[in-house]
Design a protein around this motif. Structure first.
Motif, short mmCIF file in Angstrom:
data_model
loop_
_atom_site.label_atom_id
_atom_site.label_comp_id
_atom_site.label_asym_id
_atom_site.label_seq_id
_atom_site.Cartn_x
_atom_site.Cartn_y
_atom_site.Cartn_z
N ALA A 124 -2.15 -2.87 45.58
CA ALA A 124 -2.66 -1.51 45.81
C ALA A 124 -3.88 -1.61 46.73
N ARG A 125 -3.63 -1.89 47.98
CA ARG A 125 -4.72 -2.08 48.95
C ARG A 125 -5.49 -0.79 49.22
N ASP A 126 -4.85 0.34 48.96
CA ASP A 126 -5.47 1.63 49.23
C ASP A 126 -6.18 2.20 48.01
N ALA A 127 -6.23 1.46 46.91
CA ALA A 127 -6.78 1.99 45.66
C ALA A 127 -8.28 2.25 45.80
N ASP A 128 -8.70 3.36 45.24
CA ASP A 128 -10.10 3.74 45.22
C ASP A 128 -10.85 2.80 44.27
N PRO A 129 -11.91 2.13 44.74
CA PRO A 129 -12.64 1.20 43.88
C PRO A 129 -13.15 1.84 42.58
N ALA A 130 -13.54 3.10 42.63
CA ALA A 130 -14.01 3.78 41.42
C ALA A 130 -12.86 3.93 40.43
N ARG A 131 -11.67 4.25 40.91
CA ARG A 131 -10.50 4.38 40.03
C ARG A 131 -10.11 3.02 39.43
N VAL A 132 -10.21 1.95 40.22
CA VAL A 132 -9.90 0.61 39.72
C VAL A 132 -10.90 0.22 38.64
N ARG A 133 -12.19 0.51 38.85
CA ARG A 133 -13.21 0.22 37.86
C ARG A 133 -12.97 1.00 36.57
N GLN A 134 -12.59 2.27 36.71
CA GLN A 134 -12.29 3.11 35.56
C GLN A 134 -11.09 2.54 34.78
N LEU A 135 -10.05 2.13 35.49
CA LEU A 135 -8.88 1.54 34.85
C LEU A 135 -9.24 0.24 34.14
N SER A 136 -10.06 -0.58 34.78
CA SER A 136 -10.51 -1.83 34.18
C SER A 136 -11.29 -1.58 32.90
N ASP A 137 -12.19 -0.59 32.92
CA ASP A 137 -12.95 -0.24 31.72
C ASP A 137 -12.04 0.28 30.62
N GLN A 138 -11.05 1.09 30.97
CA GLN A 138 -10.11 1.63 30.01
C GLN A 138 -9.31 0.50 29.33
N ILE A 139 -8.84 -0.45 30.10
CA ILE A 139 -8.09 -1.58 29.56
C ILE A 139 -8.99 -2.45 28.67
N ALA A 140 -10.22 -2.70 29.14
CA ALA A 140 -11.16 -3.52 28.37
C ALA A 140 -11.52 -2.86 27.04
N SER A 141 -11.72 -1.55 27.05
CA SER A 141 -12.10 -0.85 25.80
C SER A 141 -10.93 -0.87 24.82
N ARG A 142 -9.73 -0.80 25.30
CA ARG A 142 -8.56 -0.85 24.39
C ARG A 142 -8.44 -2.23 23.77
N LYS A 143 -8.77 -3.28 24.52
CA LYS A 143 -8.69 -4.64 23.99
C LYS A 143 -9.76 -4.91 22.94
N ARG A 144 -10.91 -4.24 23.05
CA ARG A 144 -11.99 -4.43 22.09
C ARG A 144 -11.68 -3.79 20.74
#
Length: 145
Positions: A124-144
């Motif tokens: 996803a070369r066109d992905a918005d960095p803010a959206r990628v960060r949000q997705l990363s945080d969402q995945i990390a919070s679910r794992k915790r």
């Protein structure tokens, strides 16, 4: 006529065992790596659908060079926002600089098709960095939790 696709998949696996389903770590539902995605209508259609696919995060596991363009097959452990994990395979043309920067363990944004779930993903070369960060945080919070 009906056995032609199966024979082509078998031929690719024989010529390039490193691109077989087993070597890539995917199951029998994986359609296989197209010998030339520019000549394959299915590969062109899939790539167009992946460009508008759903964003997910992929941890780079390994890659295989297909030719010296350099065209590579990238293998990812993909995690979606919905909590689905699967082995994803991306067939990409990279620059030499991008190829030199690849390292196992890198987390990269990828797109997938949830309706198909055939193990194909695309960078996803066109992905918005803010959206990628949000997705990363969402995945990390679910794992915790």
């Amino acid at each position: 006529m009906f056995g032609r696709k199966k024979k082509l998949d078998d031929m690719v696996a024989q010529l390039r065992p490193d691109l077989s389903r087993e070597s890539l770590g995917v199951g029998p539902d994986f359609p296989g790596v197209a010998p030339n995605p520019l000549l394959s209508s299915g590969a062109r259609r899939r790539n167009a659908e992946l460009r508008t696919g759903v964003l997910a995060l992929g941890v780079l596991v390994d890659w295989r060079e297909v030719n010296s363009n350099p065209r590579v097959v990238l293998m990812f452990d993909v995690e979606t926002a919905e909590g689905i994990s699967f082995r994803g395979v991306a067939d990409e043309d990279l620059t030499l600089t991008e190829l030199a920067r690849l390292a196992p363990g890198q987390t990269l944004p990828v797109r997938y098709r949830p309706a198909v779930m055939d193990h194909y993903v695309a960078l996803a070369r066109d992905a918005d960095p803010a959206r990628v960060r949000q997705l990363s945080d969402q995945i990390a919070s679910r794992k915790r939790t």
